[in-house]
Write a protein that holds these residues in place. Structure first.
Motif: not given
Length: 584
Positions: A253, A296, A318-320, A322, A340, A343, A345
């Motif tokens: 983050e 972005e 691309r995934r977040e 959490s 969050a 990320q 990649y």
């Protein structure tokens, strides 16, 4: 003494030895070269001049011709400029005096013959002087060469002994401590955390040994704690990530790089160990590819990257990340929410799939190209069959020929569309940009479909002003798109209806639109209208066309830096748009 200082002194000593040997070699090589030049240059030229003067006297009779005298004068002048030996200047002066007697018109024949003898004698004298000089200089040069060779061999022997001694002894300063370190690390790999190192001195190896001893002590504590299990799981996950064939980059983050596998390092030309923990926003400023990955907005198009010694294609995912977050609410109940944490990649290598797609496109282009010729031939044959001069057909035969004509026309249209699509997909689309009036393109497209419109009694209406700004486009391709819009509108419009073509300027772009008042298109199909081979399902009737027209239209307009879209509502009809930038 620090290791860096030891290395500097050692390599500095080698540098001095090499310079010493190189200086001696260059010096004596220069001496040999100079002496060789002395032998070959001046004396040889003198012998060449005297030989030519002697040849002139041998080949000509007295009195000498003007040409012979001119040649002799030239060689005599050159010899006068090339006097190098003792006594040679005096001989040259006597040669000049005797030659003047030879060319003097007032001299008798007998005097001239005596003068020629004198000339030959002086030439011989000059030859002898230079030949003796060559022998003398050659002997001196040989002596110098032997002396130089002896000095060079001696210097080479000294340098060899020094370097051999250096090679044998110097690596031990670094190799011996490294060997001990290697053995100690090998013991650590066996979980022998009681291993100790003891180096005397104040260099880096001693400092490293102290750090190593501290590390082993901490490892011994860590081995007996619960942290070992956590670290073991972390190591296993990192190993899995490292062994994956896709490039993987993890960012927390705070935009710091958490993990970065080997494939990603090779692809981005970055050292894994040096980027872990580094701020990705700072690192992207120095790496264009990383900047593209972290930006972005990432589209669905594959990224073309030079990898594996060729142009390769990668799909970015691309995934977040959490993690569970537990909070107490007003009722003192614990609520779990997702927080969050960064990320991930993933760059998946799709080069093989891209190559297969290109092979498919090339196959379609080849087949389509080969089909056009026989289809055109069939159409020609059908045209001849329809000619009464060939023979009359009954009504059933004419209907069959007409059906065949229509099918051939559809096949020819499909093959043409496939060829256009293949050009776009293979990057061979050729555009001829010309500045033109957009209204003229609209009129041209409407004229192309006017006959079809009249057959269904459909009114074509154009809404446009006369002084629209010009656009820089490929007129043929742009008109093709508009004709495709109009053909679709005619196909789905009822008889005696209306189709409106509008051309307007809007925010520095020229916007074309074709509106029909037919059934319209359901919203669920609007996003797929411009996909290849997609056709809107009809009410049980057969589909018409190939489903390529709108896909090719989209490729043509985007190749001209334009945009294309559609608006439609059930029961109100459809309106297809495309916009193109105003020409500079």
């Amino acid at each position: 003494m620090k290791i860096k200082t030891k290395l500097r002194l050692g390599f500095g000593f080698l540098f001095v030895v090499i310079l010493f040997f190189g200086g001696i070699s260059l010096y004596y090589m220069n001496e040999i070269s100079l002496r060789s030049k002395v032998i070959l240059k001046d004396n040889y030229e003198t012998l060449n001049y005297t030989s030519k003067m002697r040849s002139i006297l041998d080949e000509n009779t007295l009195p000498l011709s003007e040409q012979a005298m001119a040649q002799f004068d030239k060689e005599l002048w050159l010899e006068g400029k090339n006097v190098t030996e003792a006594g040679e200047g005096k001989a040259v002066n006597k040669l000049k005096a005797a030659y003047k007697q030879v060319v003097n018109p007032s001299s008798s024949v007998n005097e001239k013959h005596k003068a020629v003898s004198q000339v030959r004698w002086q030439l011989k004298l000059i030859d002898d002087l230079n030949m003796n000089a060559i022998v003398r200089k050659n002997a001196a040069a040989q002596s110098a060469i032997e002396k130089s060779a002896m000095y060079v061999i001696f210097a080479a022997s000294i340098c060899f002994l020094i370097l051999f001694s250096f090679i044998v002894n110097f690596p031990g300063f670094v190799a011996n401590p490294l060997r001990e370190f290697s053995e100690a690390i090998h013991e650590i790999s066996r979980k022998n955390y009681k291993q100790k190192l003891d180096f005397k001195g104040s260099d880096e190896f001693s400092e490293l040994a102290d750090s190593f001893n501290i590390m082993t002590a901490e490892l011994n504590k860590w081995e007996n704690s619960n942290l070992a299990k956590i670290q073991s799981e972390k190591l296993r996950i990192e190993t899995i990530i490292e062994q994956m064939q896709d490039a993987i980059i993890g960012v927390n983050e705070k935009q710091e790089i958490l993990f970065f596998n080997k494939v990603a390092g090779q692809l981005l030309n970055l050292d894994q160990q040096q980027v872990i923990g580094v701020n990705a926003m700072e690192l992207r400023k120095r790496n264009d590819l990383l900047n593209r990955i972290l930006q972005e907005s990432v589209d669905d198009k594959p990224m073309k990257i030079y990898a594996d010694h060729k142009e390769s294609y990668f799909q970015l995912d691309r995934r977040e990340i959490s993690v569970p977050n537990y909070e107490d609410n007003t009722d003192n109940a614990t609520v779990q929410t997702d927080k969050a944490a960064g990320q991930v990649y993933v760059l998946k290598n799709i080069t093989k799939f891209k190559e297969l797609d290109e092979a498919k496109t090339n196959f379609i282009a080849t087949v389509s190209h080969e089909l056009k010729t026989p289809i055109s031939s069939i159409k020609m044959s059908l045209k001849l069959l329809d000619d009464d001069r060939v023979g009359k057909m009954n009504i059933e035969q004419k209907e069959l020929v007409q059906h065949i004509k229509e099918d051939c026309g559809r096949l020819l249209k499909i093959t043409s569309e496939l060829l256009d699509l293949a050009q776009v997909e293979t990057g061979n689309l050729q555009l001829n940009f010309v500045k033109t009036d957009p209204k003229k393109i609209a009129i041209y497209a409407m004229d192309a479909v006017r006959f079809q419109a009249e057959q269904k009694a459909i009114e074509l209406e154009l809404i446009s002003r006369n002084n629209l700004p010009k656009i820089s486009v490929d007129i043929e391709k742009t008109a093709w798109v508009l004709v495709n819009f109009l053909s679709n509108a005619l196909r789905y419009s009822a008889e005696k209806s209306k189709i409106v073509v509008q051309v307007i300027e809007n925010n520095n772009v020229v916007e074309f639109s074709v509106r029909d008042f037919g059934k319209g298109i359901e919203e669920q199909y609007l996003k797929r209208l411009f996909d290849k081979y997609f056709q809107v399902p009809t009410d049980g009737s057969s589909k018409s066309g190939s489903g390529l027209g709108l896909a090719i239209s989209k490729d043509f307009i985007e190749a001209e830096n334009g945009n294309i879209w559609v608006e439609s509502s059930i029961g109100e009809g459809s309106k297809f748009y495309f916009s193109l930038p105003v020409a500079d």
